[in-house]
Design a protein around this motif. Structure first.
Motif, PDB file in Angstrom:
ATOM      1  N   THR A 229      11.057  15.297   6.438  1.00 49.22           N
ATOM      2  CA  THR A 229      11.001  16.630   5.824  1.00 49.22           C
ATOM      3  C   THR A 229      11.459  16.583   4.367  1.00 49.22           C
ATOM      4  OG1 THR A 229      11.512  17.586   7.975  1.00 49.22           O
ATOM      5  CG2 THR A 229      11.820  19.004   6.047  1.00 49.22           C
ATOM      6  N   LEU A 230      12.605  15.932   4.146  1.00 50.98           N
ATOM      7  CA  LEU A 230      13.131  15.893   2.772  1.00 50.98           C
ATOM      8  C   LEU A 230      12.207  15.091   1.849  1.00 50.98           C
ATOM      9  CD1 LEU A 230      16.991  15.520   3.310  1.00 50.98           C
ATOM     10  CD2 LEU A 230      15.701  17.557   2.654  1.00 50.98           C
ATOM     11  N   ASP A 231      11.562  14.052   2.404  1.00 42.75           N
ATOM     12  CA  ASP A 231      10.649  13.256   1.567  1.00 42.75           C
ATOM     13  C   ASP A 231       9.521  14.114   1.000  1.00 42.75           C
ATOM     14  OD1 ASP A 231      12.020  10.930   1.613  1.00 42.75           O
ATOM     15  OD2 ASP A 231      10.752   9.907   3.094  1.00 42.75           O
ATOM     16  N   ILE A 232       9.043  15.028   1.821  1.00 40.28           N
ATOM     17  CA  ILE A 232       7.969  15.923   1.338  1.00 40.28           C
ATOM     18  C   ILE A 232       8.478  16.734   0.139  1.00 40.28           C
ATOM     19  CG2 ILE A 232       6.597  17.962   1.956  1.00 40.28           C
ATOM     20  CD1 ILE A 232       6.433  16.751   4.811  1.00 40.28           C
ATOM     21  N   LEU A 233       9.715  17.224   0.279  1.00 36.52           N
ATOM     22  CA  LEU A 233      10.298  18.016  -0.812  1.00 36.52           C
ATOM     23  C   LEU A 233      10.465  17.171  -2.074  1.00 36.52           C
ATOM     24  CD1 LEU A 233      11.752  20.614  -1.834  1.00 36.52           C
ATOM     25  CD2 LEU A 233      13.878  19.554  -1.063  1.00 36.52           C
ATOM     26  N   PHE A 234      11.050  15.986  -1.921  1.00 36.77           N
ATOM     27  CA  PHE A 234      11.330  15.151  -3.100  1.00 36.77           C
ATOM     28  C   PHE A 234      10.047  14.791  -3.842  1.00 36.77           C
ATOM     29  CE2 PHE A 234      15.038  13.468  -0.372  1.00 36.77           C
ATOM     30  CZ  PHE A 234      15.808  14.562  -0.716  1.00 36.77           C
ATOM     31  N   LYS A 235       9.006  14.458  -3.090  1.00 35.80           N
ATOM     32  CA  LYS A 235       7.747  14.065  -3.741  1.00 35.80           C
ATOM     33  C   LYS A 235       7.152  15.246  -4.513  1.00 35.80           C
ATOM     34  CE  LYS A 235       6.598  10.460  -0.339  1.00 35.80           C
ATOM     35  NZ  LYS A 235       7.048   9.278  -1.071  1.00 35.80           N
ATOM     36  N   LEU A 237       8.859  17.716  -5.840  1.00 33.00           N
ATOM     37  CA  LEU A 237       9.681  18.047  -7.012  1.00 33.00           C
ATOM     38  C   LEU A 237       9.676  16.958  -8.068  1.00 33.00           C
ATOM     39  CD1 LEU A 237      12.951  19.661  -5.542  1.00 33.00           C
ATOM     40  CD2 LEU A 237      10.975  20.808  -6.511  1.00 33.00           C
ATOM     41  N   PHE A 238       9.704  15.707  -7.623  1.00 36.63           N
ATOM     42  CA  PHE A 238       9.921  14.613  -8.584  1.00 36.63           C
ATOM     43  C   PHE A 238       8.757  13.617  -8.675  1.00 36.63           C
ATOM     44  CE2 PHE A 238      14.238  16.044  -7.525  1.00 36.63           C
ATOM     45  CZ  PHE A 238      14.687  16.309  -8.809  1.00 36.63           C
ATOM     46  N   GLY A 239       7.695  13.857  -7.941  1.00 40.82           N
ATOM     47  CA  GLY A 239       6.542  12.974  -8.053  1.00 40.82           C
ATOM     48  C   GLY A 239       6.325  12.158  -6.776  1.00 40.82           C
ATOM     49  N   GLU A 240       5.054  11.817  -6.563  1.00 39.62           N
ATOM     50  CA  GLU A 240       4.645  11.161  -5.311  1.00 39.62           C
ATOM     51  C   GLU A 240       5.298   9.802  -5.096  1.00 39.62           C
ATOM     52  OE1 GLU A 240       2.875  12.147  -2.626  1.00 39.62           O
ATOM     53  OE2 GLU A 240       2.941  14.138  -3.546  1.00 39.62           O
ATOM     54  N   ASP A 241       5.710   9.157  -6.190  1.00 37.25           N
ATOM     55  CA  ASP A 241       6.282   7.819  -6.031  1.00 37.25           C
ATOM     56  C   ASP A 241       7.786   7.859  -5.710  1.00 37.25           C
ATOM     57  OD1 ASP A 241       6.837   8.906  -8.469  1.00 37.25           O
ATOM     58  OD2 ASP A 241       6.471   7.085  -9.642  1.00 37.25           O
ATOM     59  N   THR A 242       8.334   9.054  -5.520  1.00 33.02           N
ATOM     60  CA  THR A 242       9.785   9.168  -5.252  1.00 33.02           C
ATOM     61  C   THR A 242      10.111   8.664  -3.837  1.00 33.02           C
ATOM     62  OG1 THR A 242       9.717  11.167  -6.597  1.00 33.02           O
ATOM     63  CG2 THR A 242      11.739  10.766  -5.342  1.00 33.02           C
ATOM     64  N   GLN A 243      11.142   7.835  -3.738  1.00 32.41           N
ATOM     65  CA  GLN A 243      11.567   7.342  -2.427  1.00 32.41           C
ATOM     66  C   GLN A 243      12.963   7.864  -2.131  1.00 32.41           C
ATOM     67  OE1 GLN A 243      10.706   3.411  -1.575  1.00 32.41           O
ATOM     68  NE2 GLN A 243       8.811   3.483  -2.757  1.00 32.41           N
ATOM     69  N   SER A 244      13.334   7.834  -0.861  1.00 37.56           N
ATOM     70  CA  SER A 244      14.679   8.301  -0.516  1.00 37.56           C
ATOM     71  C   SER A 244      15.363   7.330   0.439  1.00 37.56           C
ATOM     72  CB  SER A 244      14.613   9.686   0.128  1.00 37.56           C
ATOM     73  OG  SER A 244      14.092   9.582   1.436  1.00 37.56           O
ATOM     74  N   ARG A 245      16.687   7.406   0.495  1.00 36.02           N
ATOM     75  CA  ARG A 245      17.428   6.591   1.464  1.00 36.02           C
ATOM     76  C   ARG A 245      18.674   7.376   1.905  1.00 36.02           C
ATOM     77  NH1 ARG A 245      20.282   2.071  -2.566  1.00 36.02           N
ATOM     78  NH2 ARG A 245      21.899   3.495  -3.315  1.00 36.02           N
ATOM     79  N   ASP A 261      19.917   9.868  -1.058  1.00 40.35           N
ATOM     80  CA  ASP A 261      19.657   9.469  -2.446  1.00 40.35           C
ATOM     81  C   ASP A 261      18.147   9.471  -2.678  1.00 40.35           C
ATOM     82  OD1 ASP A 261      22.338   8.780  -2.303  1.00 40.35           O
ATOM     83  OD2 ASP A 261      21.940   6.621  -2.086  1.00 40.35           O
ATOM     84  N   ILE A 262      17.762   9.743  -3.911  1.00 37.65           N
ATOM     85  CA  ILE A 262      16.350   9.527  -4.273  1.00 37.65           C
ATOM     86  C   ILE A 262      16.291   8.543  -5.436  1.00 37.65           C
ATOM     87  CG2 ILE A 262      15.480  11.755  -3.489  1.00 37.65           C
ATOM     88  CD1 ILE A 262      15.504  12.607  -6.492  1.00 37.65           C
ATOM     89  N   THR A 263      15.131   7.891  -5.561  1.00 32.33           N
ATOM     90  CA  THR A 263      14.969   6.980  -6.698  1.00 32.33           C
ATOM     91  C   THR A 263      14.987   7.806  -7.977  1.00 32.33           C
ATOM     92  OG1 THR A 263      12.610   7.135  -6.188  1.00 32.33           O
ATOM     93  CG2 THR A 263      13.701   5.072  -5.623  1.00 32.33           C
ATOM     94  N   CYS A 264      15.611   7.259  -8.993  1.00 37.31           N
ATOM     95  CA  CYS A 264      15.754   7.989 -10.260  1.00 37.31           C
ATOM     96  C   CYS A 264      14.365   8.246 -10.853  1.00 37.31           C
ATOM     97  CB  CYS A 264      16.617   7.171 -11.218  1.00 37.31           C
ATOM     98  SG  CYS A 264      16.820   7.957 -12.810  1.00 37.31           S
ATOM     99  N   HIS A 265      14.056   9.537 -11.073  1.00 33.55           N
ATOM    100  CA  HIS A 265      12.699   9.868 -11.548  1.00 33.55           C
ATOM    101  C   HIS A 265      12.521   9.504 -13.009  1.00 33.55           C
ATOM    102  CE1 HIS A 265      15.218  13.173 -12.736  1.00 33.55           C
ATOM    103  NE2 HIS A 265      14.297  13.582 -13.574  1.00 33.55           N
ATOM    104  N   LYS A 266      13.654   9.257 -13.695  1.00 31.24           N
ATOM    105  CA  LYS A 266      13.521   8.950 -15.125  1.00 31.24           C
ATOM    106  C   LYS A 266      13.191   7.475 -15.331  1.00 31.24           C
ATOM    107  CE  LYS A 266      15.403  10.117 -19.551  1.00 31.24           C
ATOM    108  NZ  LYS A 266      16.643  10.307 -20.317  1.00 31.24           N
ATOM    109  N   CYS A 267      13.988   6.597 -14.696  1.00 27.81           N
ATOM    110  CA  CYS A 267      13.777   5.162 -14.939  1.00 27.81           C
ATOM    111  C   CYS A 267      12.982   4.507 -13.809  1.00 27.81           C
ATOM    112  CB  CYS A 267      15.115   4.452 -15.108  1.00 27.81           C
ATOM    113  SG  CYS A 267      16.118   4.501 -13.608  1.00 27.81           S
TER     114      CYS A 267
END
Ligand code: DAH
Length: 346
Positions: A229-235, A237-245, A261-267
């Motif tokens: 569920t949260l992965d859908i939200l993160f992608k 908000l921050f882009g399809e390549d966002t991963q979480s752990r 945690d999500i992967t940093c969308h900036k770097c």
């Protein structure tokens, strides 16, 4: 002066004039106390009786001639003045319009709307709860009894005694939702709302901030449902390549508890100042709803399970728009929101 000479003088003078001053000067010359026509008029007493009538008539004619001249010139001059004014003040409709400064949506508001859209599309309800809350819902029914050290972490504003407070988290809305649900499933809700803690305001702290709470209760709900569920939200908000752990954490009202945690969308994971060179940013607290919490709110933990999560919407907004002072979010300065607007458009 004789009538004849005044008349010929008058004929010379009565040319069109261009200003009121000239006109008034002429009026003085002929009709003031010492004016030529006025003086002729006072001559009448020296005129022999049989000529008086004719003399008077002639003086009258002269006066009428002057008055006609005066009126027509006055009208013309006034009209000229008006026309000049109108042409000076005329609006050139071919000129480009002056720019109207328009507002930009508040970034926090926009982020909350985006989160709501994502969850509405997954069948969640968006619910509300009171900002002035009972200790019972804010703490006790979330498995945080009085005197429990977990309370210290949330430096709470108490309003009356130990029972009424400004909610320090949106988690009490979980309790309210379950009480209203009266044991029925499924529950799927999010609750965005203001929360309060006794923090000194600075670039990263505020005594008031926005949280978004989420709760699902149903059969066989697990941590993997939460992750999906949260992965859908993160992608979104921050882009399809966002991963979480997940990494283990501790909250009184969830067991097990995690931080997400999500992967940093900036770097994109390479490491930068935002993620403190780790490539990851912790943004959500979550877990499986503690059996005590379910039970206290009328849900049988033998039958039902649930997940819950909560995150700071201000912090997410700051991350998304690369803002380093949370006070900017509440600033009504249009130049500020415009600047962020531009940033997003880049
Ligand atoms: N209420 C927590 C806080 O303010 C956030 C949170 C953590 C909410 C875990 C939850 C949860 O619903 O399961 O820090």
């Amino acid at each position: 002066m004789s009538i004849e000479s005044v008349k010929s003088e008058l004929e010379k003078d009565l040319v069109d004039v261009s200003s009121m001053e000239q006109l008034i000067e002429l009026k003085n010359k002929y009709l003031s106390k010492k004016g030529l026509i006025t003086e002729l008029n006072s001559e009448i007493k020296n005129v022999p009786n049989e000529e008086k009538k004719e003399f008077g008539q002639k003086v009258n004619d002269l006066r009428n001639t002057f008055n006609d001249y005066f009126e027509s010139n006055k009208n013309r001059i006034e009209e000229d003045i008006l026309n000049q004014k109108l042409s000076k003040e005329a609006i050139d409709i071919t000129l480009p319009a002056t720019k109207v400064v328009s507002g930009a949506p508040n970034m926090l508001e926009e982020l909350v709307e985006q989160v709501e859209e994502v969850f509405l599309s997954m069948g969640y309800d968006v619910v509300d709860g009171p900002e002035i809350e009972l200790d019972k819902y804010n703490f006790e029914m979330l498995n945080i009894p009085k005197g429990h050290p977990a309370r210290d972490a949330q430096d709470t504003f108490y309003i009356e005694g130990e029972e009424i407070l400004l909610r320090s988290q949106t988690s009490p809305v979980q309790v309210r939702t379950m009480l209203e649900g009266k044991g029925e499933v499924p529950i799927r809700m999010i609750c965005p709302g203001k929360t309060y803690r006794r923090d000194d305001d600075d670039a990263t702290h505020s005594h008031q901030f926005m949280q978004i709470e989420g709760l699902v209760v149903d059969k066989d709900i697990s941590l993997s449902d939460l992750k999906g569920t949260l992965d859908i939200l993160f992608k979104k908000l921050f882009g399809e390549d966002t991963q979480s752990r997940f990494h283990p954490s501790y909250y009184q009202f969830t067991e097990p508890s995690v931080e997400v945690d999500i992967t940093c969308h900036k770097c994109k994971g390479a490491g930068c100042n935002i993620c403190k060179n780790t490539g990851w940013i912790t943004i959500v607290g979550a877990g499986v709803v503690h059996p005590n919490v379910l039970r206290m709110s009328g849900y049988d933990p033998e039958k039902w399970t649930g997940f819950a999560f909560g995150f700071g919407a201000d912090r997410l907004t700051m991350l998304k728009y690369d803002i380093n002072d949370c006070r900017a979010i509440y600033n009504t300065d249009l130049r500020e929101s415009k600047a962020f607007d531009r940033k997003e458009a880049e």
